[in-house]
Every structure is written in C-alpha cells, then in structure tokens.
Enzyme design. Structure first.
Site, PDB file in Angstrom:
ATOM      1  N   ASP A 191       0.900  -0.993   0.423  1.00 13.44           N
ATOM      2  CA  ASP A 191       0.267   0.282   0.063  1.00 13.44           C
ATOM      3  C   ASP A 191       0.988   1.527   0.201  1.00 13.44           C
ATOM      4  O   ASP A 191       0.646   1.967   0.521  1.00 13.44           O
ATOM      5  CB  ASP A 191      -0.853  -0.331   1.070  1.00 13.44           C
ATOM      6  CG  ASP A 191      -1.487   0.831   0.947  1.00 13.44           C
ATOM      7  OD1 ASP A 191      -2.121   1.080  -0.225  1.00 13.44           O
ATOM      8  OD2 ASP A 191      -2.644   1.058   2.264  1.00 13.44           O
ATOM      9  N   CYS A 214     -18.086 -12.800 -10.308  1.00 14.88           N
ATOM     10  CA  CYS A 214     -18.965 -12.275  -9.744  1.00 14.88           C
ATOM     11  C   CYS A 214     -20.545 -12.731 -10.114  1.00 14.88           C
ATOM     12  O   CYS A 214     -21.410 -12.963  -9.815  1.00 14.88           O
ATOM     13  CB  CYS A 214     -19.143 -10.592  -9.337  1.00 14.88           C
ATOM     14  SG  CYS A 214     -17.396  -9.625  -8.593  1.00 14.88           S
ATOM     15  N   CYS A 271     -24.000 -10.963  -9.391  1.00 13.97           N
ATOM     16  CA  CYS A 271     -24.603 -10.678  -8.096  1.00 13.97           C
ATOM     17  C   CYS A 271     -24.012  -8.503  -8.999  1.00 13.97           C
ATOM     18  O   CYS A 271     -23.042  -8.922  -9.563  1.00 13.97           O
ATOM     19  CB  CYS A 271     -23.337 -10.803  -7.737  1.00 13.97           C
ATOM     20  SG  CYS A 271     -24.023 -10.151  -5.751  1.00 13.97           S
ATOM     21  N   CYS A 276     -22.976  -5.551  -4.513  1.00 11.58           N
ATOM     22  CA  CYS A 276     -22.427  -4.079  -3.412  1.00 11.58           C
ATOM     23  C   CYS A 276     -22.928  -2.801  -4.719  1.00 11.58           C
ATOM     24  O   CYS A 276     -22.108  -1.673  -4.352  1.00 11.58           O
ATOM     25  CB  CYS A 276     -21.003  -4.254  -3.682  1.00 11.58           C
ATOM     26  SG  CYS A 276     -20.238  -4.934  -5.455  1.00 11.58           S
ATOM     27  N   CYS A 326     -23.540   0.490  -1.723  1.00 12.15           N
ATOM     28  CA  CYS A 326     -23.498   1.985  -2.037  1.00 12.15           C
ATOM     29  C   CYS A 326     -23.643   2.783  -1.087  1.00 12.15           C
ATOM     30  O   CYS A 326     -24.611   2.936  -2.219  1.00 12.15           O
ATOM     31  CB  CYS A 326     -21.794   1.672  -2.856  1.00 12.15           C
ATOM     32  SG  CYS A 326     -21.795   3.290  -2.794  1.00 12.15           S
ATOM     33  N   LYS A 374      -9.026  12.336   2.804  1.00 11.60           N
ATOM     34  CA  LYS A 374      -9.271  13.659   2.384  1.00 11.60           C
ATOM     35  C   LYS A 374      -8.813  14.485   3.695  1.00 11.60           C
ATOM     36  O   LYS A 374      -9.660  14.527   4.723  1.00 11.60           O
ATOM     37  CB  LYS A 374     -10.423  13.723   1.919  1.00 11.60           C
ATOM     38  CG  LYS A 374     -10.919  15.563   1.095  1.00 11.60           C
ATOM     39  CD  LYS A 374     -12.255  16.022   0.658  1.00 11.60           C
ATOM     40  CE  LYS A 374     -11.678  16.760  -0.094  1.00 11.60           C
ATOM     41  NZ  LYS A 374     -13.679  17.517  -0.108  1.00 11.60           N
ATOM     42  N   ASP A 417     -16.690  -0.665   5.556  1.00 14.41           N
ATOM     43  CA  ASP A 417     -17.002  -1.814   4.847  1.00 14.41           C
ATOM     44  C   ASP A 417     -18.241  -2.528   4.164  1.00 14.41           C
ATOM     45  O   ASP A 417     -18.431  -3.544   4.227  1.00 14.41           O
ATOM     46  CB  ASP A 417     -16.598  -2.795   6.578  1.00 14.41           C
ATOM     47  CG  ASP A 417     -15.173  -2.732   6.438  1.00 14.41           C
ATOM     48  OD1 ASP A 417     -14.858  -2.415   5.934  1.00 14.41           O
ATOM     49  OD2 ASP A 417     -15.053  -3.224   7.929  1.00 14.41           O
ATOM     50  N   CYS A 459     -19.800  -2.188   1.712  1.00 11.93           N
ATOM     51  CA  CYS A 459     -19.259  -3.310  -0.264  1.00 11.93           C
ATOM     52  C   CYS A 459     -18.767  -4.531   0.140  1.00 11.93           C
ATOM     53  O   CYS A 459     -19.023  -5.952  -0.699  1.00 11.93           O
ATOM     54  CB  CYS A 459     -18.876  -2.472  -0.439  1.00 11.93           C
ATOM     55  SG  CYS A 459     -16.978  -1.332  -0.835  1.00 11.93           S
ATOM     56  N   ASN A 486      -2.040  16.302  19.847  1.00 12.35           N
ATOM     57  CA  ASN A 486      -2.032  15.452  18.903  1.00 12.35           C
ATOM     58  C   ASN A 486      -0.765  14.322  20.075  1.00 12.35           C
ATOM     59  O   ASN A 486      -0.034  13.262  19.003  1.00 12.35           O
ATOM     60  CB  ASN A 486      -0.393  16.178  18.181  1.00 12.35           C
ATOM     61  CG  ASN A 486      -1.090  17.317  16.749  1.00 12.35           C
ATOM     62  OD1 ASN A 486      -2.037  16.021  16.652  1.00 12.35           O
ATOM     63  ND2 ASN A 486      -0.756  17.661  17.028  1.00 12.35           N
TER      64      ASN A 486
END
Ligand code: B12
Ligand code: SF4
Ligand code: SF4
Length: 348
Positions: free
Chosen positions: A119, A173, A176, A179, A183, A207, A227, A229, A257
C-alpha cells in the site's frame, strides 16, 4: 522455492501466497490511466506517479513478484447513537508496519535481491494478486478469494529471482450486483470502478482539511473507513464477535497530538491524524443528532489547537443550538480565522 517458504508463511499469518511475472500489467496500466484521467483519485496525488506502478522501475532486475495476503478479523456491525463505525481492518497494528515486517521475515536468509511493499505506492496490488492466482477482482474492485472472502490485506515482494508463476481461475461475481446497489454514496460508478471522491473510505481517511457540507452527511456514521461493499458480498461469510465501532466521546476527548500518538500512533487511525479523526467524529455526532455530546463539542469549539477540529466543532455547536457563539472569538484568533471560509460555517 514457494514450497520452501510456504510453511514459514503460514506461521507468519499469511493465508494466500502466489507468484506472477512483472510483464503482465499492460492492460491494467491503461485502465489506471483512464481512472486518473477521470480524476477519480481526488487528492491522492501519490497515485499520479506512473513510474511507481511499474515493478521494473521499483526494482530494475525484477523477474518475479510474490503476492501475499494477511487476513484481519471480521467484526460485528451495530449502528447506535454515540458510536462511530470503523472499518474492520483498522483494529490492531497498522498494516503499513505489519505487512512489510512479515515480508522481510519471509525472505530473510534467501539468496537474491528483494523489495517489499504494501500500500505504499501505486503498484497495482489487486491485479498483481489476481495474476498470481490469489483470487478474482470483484465488482466492488476488491480482491476476493472464494472460501476466504475479501477481509485481507495485500503485500508484495519484488525479486530478481526467477520463480515459477502460479495461476488459478475463478468464476467471479456472476450476475450479482449487491455491492453496487448497497454503496450508500454511489461511489461504485460502474462494475470494477470506484470514484474515490465519493467513497466514504476516501472521505474519512484520505481527504484532509474540511469536508464539504454535502460530504459531511455522506459519511453517515463512519468515523474511519467503510466496509459496506464487503459486508454485503456473499463471498464474505460469518460474523465476528467483537464490535467494529468506537465511542465518539473516546475520540473527542483526545486533547492533543501527543495524546493521540500515544493512543493510536501504532494503529491505522494514525493515517487520518488527530485532526481528521476528531473532525469525522464531530460530523458523525451531527449526522446522528447526538446532542448529548454538546459539552465536549463546546470545549473543542472554545479552544482546540487544530483549526480543523475547532471550526468543525463550532459548526456542530451551532447545529446543536448551543447557547454560546464561538465564532467571534475564533475570528479574532489569527491562527484560526484564515480557515473560516473553508469551514462550512458561513454556509449553514
Ligand atoms: C487508492 C486506494 C484506495 C482508494 C480508491 C479505491 C479503488 N477501488 O480504487 C480508496 C481510498 C477509496 C480505498 C478504499 C478502500 N481500500 Co484501498 N487502496 C488503494 C490503493 C492504494 C491503490 C488502488 C488503485 O490503484 N486504485 C486505482 C484503480 C484504477 O485500481 P484498481 O481498483 O486496483 O483497479 C484495477 C482493476 O480493478 C482492474 N480492472 C479495471 N476494470 C476491470 C474490469 C474487470 C472485468 C476486471 C476483472 C478488472 C478490472 O484494472 C484496474 C487498474 O489496474 C491500494 C493499494 C495498491 N497500491 O494497490 C489499496 C487497496 C486496494 N485498498 C484496500 C482496502 C482494504 C480498502 C478498503 C476496504 C478500506 C476500508 N475498509 O475502508 C476500502 C474499499 C473500497 C473499495 N471498494 O475499493 C486493500 C484491498 C485488499 C483486497 N482484498 O482487495 C488494498 C490492496 C491495500 C492493501 N495493501 O491491502 N482504497
Ligand atoms: S467502501 Fe463504502 S462508500 Fe466506498 S465503495 Fe464501498 S460501500 Fe461505497
Ligand atoms: S457483492 Fe456481488 S457483485 Fe459485489 S463483489 Fe461481491 S459478488 Fe461481486
């Protein structure tokens, strides 16, 4: 080689492991370009560096890419006033720390060059994992493994070693479309494509600054991630026994902080920082009409060190019809007044 590391991988908590060749990404790179041209990335400008999605740029001698998946616990989802919803992956240690550590342990002592990622860059982790046979890409864009689901995080090990690629074919899928229908913000603009700017996960985690007044209501009861979807996906079975929420009061009582770092510094919450997490919790309190939180909101509105938190709290205090007017004092404070235009306070 995979056989040799398979046992250790299991010990390290890895549930899926496979290998692909770097050359098979042409189609996906052009899809990424279309996605970026549509501006779906919002403020995530780190995704706009095309070189970083290229394994050969990251490791010029790369011959194979090992993809691996580490699962996280599915939790129970109970919506109730005074609590903010949290994406299940966010509990426990931040995976940006955990997955690279696991990958490094996996290759410790092996010959050759290795670079590990999770990531951190625009490396196309889902297409890579799909190419390595770990699962299929669902219409919600997540990587899904039949029998396992999608509640796992992905990491990669780029290496100059030649390793036999692994493959697997899954049905996908089918007809289906749960999702897409579930959403709440219409962020899945078409199957396999997300406009991040509409996604609650983006709004609550990525953001920065203030959310627009419309975005504030879009996040609903979510203080961190989303979570939905995944929860509606028939490939994700079972319910967890622990709850996936956090008391708004617990978040809003973090005064500095430093206190935030002590409490959440090692968790995924750190990505939103204190200002982002408190901002979200304030918006959620307003969405829930949770007026009992007003005394804490008033404290933040009076003197919080962060302009984002302070002005969001002033906005909420106004919504909750507080007897005090905090705006005048804020306008006199140089550090705060320049943020007032962006804060939504003058709109409603
Ligand atoms: C940017 C990003 C986001 C953005 C945008 C999400 C998105 N879908 O693009 C936001 C902030 C919204 C987000 C949210 C989440 N994310 Co995120 N995110 C990323 C990140 C950093 C890059 C993804 C990316 O490149 N997007 C750009 C698009 C164009 O790429 P893509 O979706 O992979 O699309 C490719 C395929 O779908 C394919 N494709 C296109 N059309 C078609 C058509 C067909 C038929 C098929 C089969 C394929 C296909 O081509 C595309 C381009 O290569 C990755 C890590 C990484 N480096 O890959 C994590 C990652 C995808 N996220 C992850 C997670 C866990 C989440 C959340 C679940 C977190 C949460 N609970 O809040 C949500 C889920 C939202 C969702 N449904 O995607 C995990 C996913 C694990 C998994 N099982 O798939 C990743 C892999 C991080 C990790 N290392 O584990 N995320
Ligand atoms: S994470 Fe939530 S907002 Fe984002 S696409 Fe999935 S359901 Fe929609
Ligand atoms: S909910 Fe249905 S359409 Fe969406 S990813 Fe899961 S199986 Fe695919």
């Amino acid at each position: 080689m995979l056989k040799n590391i398979g046992e250790l991988a299991q010990e390290l908590g890895i549930v899926l492991l496979g290998v692909s060749e770097p050359k098979h990404l042409k189609k996906e790179k052009s899809k990424l370009k279309i996605w970026l041209d549509s501006k779906y990335q919002g403020e995530m400008s780190y995704l706009e560096k095309p070189n970083l999605c290229d394994p050969e740029f990251l490791l010029p001698e790369v011959k194979s890419i090992i993809s691996f998946a580490v699962p996280y616990k599915k939790r129970e989802r109970i919506y109730r006033k005074g609590y903010g919803q949290v994406a299940c992956y966010a509990f426990g240690e931040d995976y940006h720390l955990a997955l690279p550590r696991i990958a490094k342990k996996l290759v410790e002592g092996l010959d050759g060059k290795y670079k590990v990622y999770s990531d951190a860059v625009a490396l196309l982790e889902r297409p890579l994992a799909r190419n390595a046979g770990l699962g299929f890409i669902g219409k919600n864009t997540l990587l899904i493994r039949p029998g396992v689901g999608s509640y796992f995080l992905l990491g990669e090990i780029l290496t100059d070693q030649e390793i036999e690629p692994t493959t697997n074919i899954f049905k996908g899928c089918g007809a289906c479309s749960r999702c897409l229908r579930s959403c709440p913000t219409g962020a899945i603009v078409e199957p396999y494509s997300i406009d991040a700017r509409k996604c609650i996960s983006y709004l609550t985690i990525e953001k920065g600054g203030f959310l627009s007044v419309e975005e504030r209501s879009m996040i609903g009861e979510w203080v961190f991630g989303c979570d939905i979807c995944q929860e509606v996906c028939p490939f994700n079975h079972g319910v967890g026994d622990e709850e996936a929420s956090i008391k708004l009061e617990e978040i809003l009582s973090i005064r500095s902080n430093r206190e935030f770092d002590n409490k959440f510094g090692h968790t995924s919450f750190s990505r939103a920082r204190r200002s982002g997490l408190l901002r979200n919790a304030i918006y959620v309190a307003v969405n829930q009409e949770f007026e009992e939180i007003l005394p804490i909101v008033e404290l933040l509105a009076e003197s919080d060190e962060s302009p984002i938190v302070r002005l969001s709290a002033i906005w909420a205090a106004k919504k909750f019809r507080s007897k005090h007017c905090f705006l005048e004092k804020a306008l006199r404070d140089e550090k705060i007044s320049s943020f007032v235009d962006a804060s939504g306070l003058l709109e409603s």
